[in-house]
Motif scaffolding. Structure first.
Motif, PDB file in Angstrom:
ATOM      1  N   ILE A  51       0.857  -1.189   0.000  1.00  0.00           N
ATOM      2  CA  ILE A  51       0.000   0.000   0.000  1.00  0.00           C
ATOM      3  C   ILE A  51       0.895   1.242   0.000  1.00  0.00           C
ATOM      4  CG2 ILE A  51      -1.711   1.311   1.323  1.00  0.00           C
ATOM      5  CD1 ILE A  51      -2.948  -1.158   0.299  1.00  0.00           C
ATOM      6  N   ALA A  52       1.990   1.174   0.758  1.00  0.00           N
ATOM      7  CA  ALA A  52       2.905   2.316   0.850  1.00  0.00           C
ATOM      8  C   ALA A  52       3.484   2.656  -0.524  1.00  0.00           C
ATOM      9  CB  ALA A  52       4.023   2.030   1.850  1.00  0.00           C
ATOM     10  N   VAL A  53       3.879   1.627  -1.292  1.00  0.00           N
ATOM     11  CA  VAL A  53       4.424   1.883  -2.627  1.00  0.00           C
ATOM     12  C   VAL A  53       3.367   2.575  -3.495  1.00  0.00           C
ATOM     13  CG1 VAL A  53       5.354   0.829  -4.719  1.00  0.00           C
ATOM     14  CG2 VAL A  53       6.068  -0.022  -2.491  1.00  0.00           C
ATOM     15  N   ALA A  54       2.116   2.128  -3.391  1.00  0.00           N
ATOM     16  CA  ALA A  54       1.042   2.764  -4.153  1.00  0.00           C
ATOM     17  C   ALA A  54       0.852   4.211  -3.706  1.00  0.00           C
ATOM     18  CB  ALA A  54      -0.256   1.976  -3.983  1.00  0.00           C
ATOM     19  N   LEU A  55       0.966   4.431  -2.388  1.00  0.00           N
ATOM     20  CA  LEU A  55       0.772   5.797  -1.871  1.00  0.00           C
ATOM     21  C   LEU A  55       1.862   6.747  -2.352  1.00  0.00           C
ATOM     22  CD1 LEU A  55      -0.434   5.135   1.798  1.00  0.00           C
ATOM     23  CD2 LEU A  55      -1.779   6.003  -0.115  1.00  0.00           C
ATOM     24  N   VAL A  56       3.058   6.212  -2.667  1.00  0.00           N
ATOM     25  CA  VAL A  56       4.129   7.071  -3.184  1.00  0.00           C
ATOM     26  C   VAL A  56       3.718   7.643  -4.546  1.00  0.00           C
ATOM     27  CG1 VAL A  56       6.508   7.112  -4.027  1.00  0.00           C
ATOM     28  CG2 VAL A  56       5.961   5.927  -1.907  1.00  0.00           C
ATOM     29  N   TYR A  57       3.107   6.818  -5.378  1.00  0.00           N
ATOM     30  CA  TYR A  57       2.593   7.312  -6.667  1.00  0.00           C
ATOM     31  C   TYR A  57       1.480   8.317  -6.412  1.00  0.00           C
ATOM     32  CZ  TYR A  57       5.164   3.932  -9.495  1.00  0.00           C
ATOM     33  OH  TYR A  57       6.154   3.236 -10.127  1.00  0.00           O
ATOM     34  N   PHE A  58       0.594   7.922  -5.490  1.00  0.00           N
ATOM     35  CA  PHE A  58      -0.541   8.788  -5.123  1.00  0.00           C
ATOM     36  C   PHE A  58      -0.045  10.158  -4.672  1.00  0.00           C
ATOM     37  CE2 PHE A  58      -3.253  10.498  -1.817  1.00  0.00           C
ATOM     38  CZ  PHE A  58      -4.505  10.447  -2.389  1.00  0.00           C
ATOM     39  N   GLY A  59       1.003  10.154  -3.870  1.00  0.00           N
ATOM     40  CA  GLY A  59       1.500  11.412  -3.302  1.00  0.00           C
ATOM     41  C   GLY A  59       2.400  12.189  -4.246  1.00  0.00           C
ATOM     42  N   GLY A  60       2.574  11.690  -5.447  1.00  0.00           N
ATOM     43  CA  GLY A  60       3.321  12.439  -6.447  1.00  0.00           C
ATOM     44  C   GLY A  60       4.773  12.704  -6.062  1.00  0.00           C
ATOM     45  N   TRP A  61       5.399  11.800  -5.358  1.00  0.00           N
ATOM     46  CA  TRP A  61       6.827  11.886  -5.002  1.00  0.00           C
ATOM     47  C   TRP A  61       7.156  13.155  -4.213  1.00  0.00           C
ATOM     48  CZ3 TRP A  61       4.791   9.927  -9.444  1.00  0.00           C
ATOM     49  CH2 TRP A  61       5.040   8.579  -9.657  1.00  0.00           C
ATOM     50  N   ARG A  62       6.176  13.664  -3.464  1.00  0.00           N
ATOM     51  CA  ARG A  62       6.435  14.802  -2.589  1.00  0.00           C
ATOM     52  C   ARG A  62       6.052  14.394  -1.166  1.00  0.00           C
ATOM     53  NH1 ARG A  62       2.457  18.546  -3.928  1.00  0.00           N
ATOM     54  NH2 ARG A  62       1.470  16.712  -4.791  1.00  0.00           N
ATOM     55  N   PRO A  63       6.873  14.689  -0.174  1.00  0.00           N
ATOM     56  CA  PRO A  63       6.561  14.281   1.206  1.00  0.00           C
ATOM     57  C   PRO A  63       5.182  14.774   1.664  1.00  0.00           C
ATOM     58  CG  PRO A  63       8.831  14.983   1.079  1.00  0.00           C
ATOM     59  CD  PRO A  63       8.226  15.259  -0.284  1.00  0.00           C
ATOM     60  N   ILE A  64       4.801  15.979   1.261  1.00  0.00           N
ATOM     61  CA  ILE A  64       3.486  16.469   1.691  1.00  0.00           C
ATOM     62  C   ILE A  64       2.382  15.602   1.075  1.00  0.00           C
ATOM     63  CG2 ILE A  64       3.262  18.219  -0.158  1.00  0.00           C
ATOM     64  CD1 ILE A  64       2.238  18.802   3.482  1.00  0.00           C
ATOM     65  N   GLY A  65       2.644  15.121  -0.139  1.00  0.00           N
ATOM     66  CA  GLY A  65       1.692  14.211  -0.783  1.00  0.00           C
ATOM     67  C   GLY A  65       1.580  12.898  -0.020  1.00  0.00           C
ATOM     68  N   MET A  66       2.716  12.445   0.542  1.00  0.00           N
ATOM     69  CA  MET A  66       2.712  11.215   1.352  1.00  0.00           C
ATOM     70  C   MET A  66       1.824  11.414   2.582  1.00  0.00           C
ATOM     71  SD  MET A  66       4.585   9.560  -0.523  1.00  0.00           S
ATOM     72  CE  MET A  66       5.033  10.476  -1.979  1.00  0.00           C
ATOM     73  N   LEU A  67       1.909  12.638   3.139  1.00  0.00           N
ATOM     74  CA  LEU A  67       1.106  12.943   4.326  1.00  0.00           C
ATOM     75  C   LEU A  67      -0.377  12.830   3.994  1.00  0.00           C
ATOM     76  CD1 LEU A  67       1.008  14.024   7.266  1.00  0.00           C
ATOM     77  CD2 LEU A  67       0.904  16.307   6.296  1.00  0.00           C
ATOM     78  N   TRP A  68      -0.803  13.488   2.900  1.00  0.00           N
ATOM     79  CA  TRP A  68      -2.226  13.439   2.543  1.00  0.00           C
ATOM     80  C   TRP A  68      -2.652  12.025   2.184  1.00  0.00           C
ATOM     81  CZ3 TRP A  68      -3.478  17.180   5.037  1.00  0.00           C
ATOM     82  CH2 TRP A  68      -2.975  18.462   4.881  1.00  0.00           C
ATOM     83  N   GLY A  69      -1.814  11.341   1.423  1.00  0.00           N
ATOM     84  CA  GLY A  69      -2.166   9.983   1.005  1.00  0.00           C
ATOM     85  C   GLY A  69      -2.326   9.053   2.206  1.00  0.00           C
ATOM     86  N   SER A  70      -1.341   9.076   3.106  1.00  0.00           N
ATOM     87  CA  SER A  70      -1.399   8.198   4.280  1.00  0.00           C
ATOM     88  C   SER A  70      -2.599   8.542   5.152  1.00  0.00           C
ATOM     89  CB  SER A  70      -0.114   8.338   5.112  1.00  0.00           C
ATOM     90  OG  SER A  70       1.005   8.062   4.330  1.00  0.00           O
ATOM     91  N   LEU A  71      -2.835   9.845   5.323  1.00  0.00           N
ATOM     92  CA  LEU A  71      -3.955  10.254   6.180  1.00  0.00           C
ATOM     93  C   LEU A  71      -5.294   9.895   5.541  1.00  0.00           C
ATOM     94  CD1 LEU A  71      -2.981  13.702   7.718  1.00  0.00           C
ATOM     95  CD2 LEU A  71      -3.417  11.557   8.912  1.00  0.00           C
ATOM     96  N   LEU A  72      -5.393  10.070   4.232  1.00  0.00           N
ATOM     97  CA  LEU A  72      -6.651   9.749   3.558  1.00  0.00           C
ATOM     98  C   LEU A  72      -6.963   8.260   3.699  1.00  0.00           C
ATOM     99  CD1 LEU A  72      -8.959  10.699   1.597  1.00  0.00           C
ATOM    100  CD2 LEU A  72      -7.541   9.783  -0.240  1.00  0.00           C
ATOM    101  N   PHE A  73      -5.982   7.435   3.333  1.00  0.00           N
ATOM    102  CA  PHE A  73      -6.186   5.992   3.399  1.00  0.00           C
ATOM    103  C   PHE A  73      -6.550   5.556   4.822  1.00  0.00           C
ATOM    104  CE2 PHE A  73      -4.600   1.648   3.980  1.00  0.00           C
ATOM    105  CZ  PHE A  73      -5.286   1.015   2.956  1.00  0.00           C
ATOM    106  N   SER A  74      -5.808   6.076   5.790  1.00  0.00           N
ATOM    107  CA  SER A  74      -6.018   5.653   7.177  1.00  0.00           C
ATOM    108  C   SER A  74      -7.325   6.184   7.749  1.00  0.00           C
ATOM    109  CB  SER A  74      -4.854   6.131   8.044  1.00  0.00           C
ATOM    110  OG  SER A  74      -3.655   5.682   7.501  1.00  0.00           O
TER     111      SER A  74
END
Lengths: 343, 311
Positions: free
Chosen positions: B233-256
């Protein structure tokens, strides 16, 4: 570049092999040096394939514990068993089942209803070998198969008894359940538990949360957290991922009711009681039948009456006498037939 | 019935759960972002997480010291990251396949070591919740944000730190240039090999900590396959977050948070079948992935092996 390619291939093969070993640790129980007996009869040999780990404090462990119990009773010189655990992947399990069958075991146990369709293909190839699988009632006799036994647990019975105790211990009258997938053994347990609660306190509320996974410990933990936030002060759950939920119950000081295996060791202060599966009750009947020449075609259950299911109270938990008395009354009622755990 | 979801108790509950559940994803995705930005796709995240979770748990169990446990998880993660770097950078092997190999290796080895050393599910006292003075006393918000354990705070702290490193430091720019055009970076004197070794090892460390955040902070247990696929799921979230740490934050928070929401949907007894409820976070992530990924650019050299003189 060739050398590099070979090296990488070897590394990958090693990784796969290690994964295979770890994912499914195959072990043979060591037979202690048996004193030479007068009658050197062939030992009864059992092989078992299990979905999760033998130490999961749940479904797979209940089978492992049963085999150990039988071995202790019959003696290691008369009863040998081997197992492969961690067989989440049905294809891998099927390969293991076929291997065991071809090695001449008297009984090969496929401990998981998901392995049933594999048995339909394998069992006819080994007419001399007996197979058993559960939890189900399907022995495939309608498909002309004669060497498969089936077994299942009346998990709703212990669920009902746990529900009675949970209802009496709960002050908020809100009780939470964490389950894996709404089917089979888990659904029976949860339905029985709900019935037990509502029969004791009709105005109590039972909140059920299915996590959709047998292995997602983090989600099971959050599910328990959600129950506590919603006011629950007694929790139960079934399948191996509930260790996460037990952790939350321990942290919040909320009563926990266990099933499948005894979970006291995880949280001695809050585990009230465990419904424990004693598959040896069924296995002994199957072994007797095989020794008499019957290799399959019958299905068995464990329940409170045949002592295949036992409610084990945690001695370290101060359970009020009246609650224990109510639980005992429920057990007796289910055995007598005056209580039906499934409405 | 649906209105039951909009009570303060439920909303606070969802946010608090979402923040906790997002923690392992945050570590894993930020680590993976570094690797992918430099051009290395590591599919072995889940395996490294499992090894980190086990080593962290085992050392904590033996020493009663969760700091030593964290250190063990970091070292294990670094070692497995180095392994991935060796396979994918030095040996130039196909990244997808070797990542899967690394995953299976971690899955198997963590279980094997668990069976041999502990044998059964045990518990430890991991990182305790820490109340941040004053802030944790704020009504409503305090308990959500400021009564978590140290590894949860750490995960959120990594977002600005990683953003700073990637955007404001020379090393960050080197990473991106190696991921976009390794030949050009190489011509300018940037060592592609060194950068990729560093990012993949760093990714391993983050994955190790992600695993430890489960086994010695959030759950305090270890079990066979504890992560149950979180690394993927984390690898998918990296694509989701567009390779930006802030994107990782939104992606992880959304999924969770959607996962936390579905738990409440079930707990409140809303008339939605449990199968649909448990599907929600995944469906939403796929939908978001479809609409989000079009707008961002994938690192041009991602999964491409760098051969000097062939660019």
């Amino acid at each position: 570049m060739k050398k590099v390619t070979i090296f990488v291939s070897l590394l990958l093969v090693a990784a796969f092999l290690l994964a295979a070993c770890g994912g499914g640790a195959t072990e043979t129980t060591e037979a202690p040096e048996a004193p030479p007996t007068e009658v050197a009869a062939e030992p009864f040999k059992v092989a078992v394939v299990m979905p999760s780990s033998i130490s999961d404090l749940a479904f797979s462990q209940s089978m492992y514990d049963a085999l150990v119990a039988i071995q202790n009773e019959m003696g290691a010189e008369n009863f040998e068993f081997v197992y492969t655990d961690g067989m989440f992947v049905v294809d891998d399990a099927a390969a293991a089942i076929r291997d065991y069958a071809s090695q001449g075991y008297n009984l090969v146990i496929a401990h998981g209803s998901q392995y049933g369709s594999s048995l339909v293909e394998i069992a006819p190839d080994f007419p001399e070998t007996s197979f058993a699988h559960g939890t189900t009632v399907d022995t495939f006799t309608d498909q002309g198969i004669t060497n498969v036994f089936a077994y299942e647990a009346r998990s709703e019975e212990g669920g009902y008894v746990n529900g009675v105790m949970a209802a009496l211990l709960s002050a908020s009258n809100i009780i939470g359940v964490v389950g894996p997938i709404e089917t089979g053994d888990a659904k029976l347990y949860v339905d029985g538990f709900k019935a037990g609660v509502l029969a004791t306190k009709p105005d109590a509320q039972v909140n059920v949360n299915w996590t959709g996974s047998f292995s997602d410990v983090a989600l099971a933990s959050e599910a328990a957290q959600t129950h506590v936030n919603a006011g629950a002060d007694a929790l139960t759950g079934t399948a191996q991922m509930v260790v996460g939920a037990v952790g939350v119950a321990k942290e919040k000081g909320v009563a926990w009711f266990a099933t499948q295996s005894n979970q006291e060791s995880l949280a001695p202060e809050i585990v009230v009681a465990s419904q424990v599966y004693k598959w040896d009750v069924v296995l002994k009947q199957i072994i007797d039948l095989i020794n008499q020449g019957t290799l399959g075609g019958q299905s068995f259950v464990i329940d409170l009456e045949n002592k295949g299911e036992v409610i084990e109270y945690n001695a370290g938990y101060a359970l009020p006498e009246d609650v224990k008395a109510a639980a005992e009354a429920a057990i007796q009622g289910i055995i007598d037939g005056t209580i039906t755990p499934l409405p | 019935m649906i209105s039951d979801l909009f009570t303060p108790m439920v909303i606070i509950g969802i946010l608090a759960s979402g923040i906790r559940l997002a923690t392992p994803y945050l570590y894993a995705t930020i680590g993976e972002t570094f690797g992918q930005l430099s051009g290395v796709l590591n599919l072995g995240v889940d395996g490294i997480m499992l090894m980190g979770a086990f080593s962290g748990f085992y050392v904590t169990y033996m020493t009663d010291n969760y700091w030593l446990g964290l250190l063990a998880a970091i070292l294990t993660g670094a070692l497995m990251g180095l392994m991935m770097a060796f396979i994918s950078v030095t040996l130039k092997s196909e990244q997808g396949i070797s990542g899967i190999g690394l995953y299976l290796f971690g899955l198997g080895l963590s279980d094997l070591l668990f069976q041999v050393s502990l044998g059964t599910v045990k518990t430890v006292s991991g990182f305790p919740p820490i109340d941040i003075p004053i802030l944790s006393d704020i009504p409503v918000i305090g308990p959500i944000f400021f009564q978590q354990n140290l590894l949860v705070y750490g995960a959120y702290l990594m977002v600005p730190i990683a953003t700073f490193i990637l955007n404001k430091t020379t090393w960050g720019l080197k990473i991106k240039s190696v991921g976009q055009n390794p030949a050009a970076a190489d011509a300018l004197g940037v060592s592609v090999t060194a950068v990729r070794y560093a990012t993949v090892t760093l990714g391993g460390i983050f994955s190790g900590v992600a695993g430890a955040s489960l086994s010695i902070a959030l759950l305090n247990v270890f079990q066979q396959n504890l992560t149950s696929g979180m690394g993927f799921i984390a690898v998918a979230l990296v694509y989701f977050g567009g390779w930006r740490p802030i994107g990782m934050l939104w992606g992880s928070l959304l999924f969770s948070s959607v996962n936390a929401l579905q738990l409440w949907v079930q707990t409140l007894g809303l008339p939605i079948p449990s199968d649909f409820a448990t599907m929600m976070p995944y469906v939403l992530t796929i939908l978001a992935l479809i609409f989000a990924v079009r707008k961002v650019s994938v690192p041009a050299a991602l999964t491409k092996i760098f051969e000097r003189g062939e660019g």
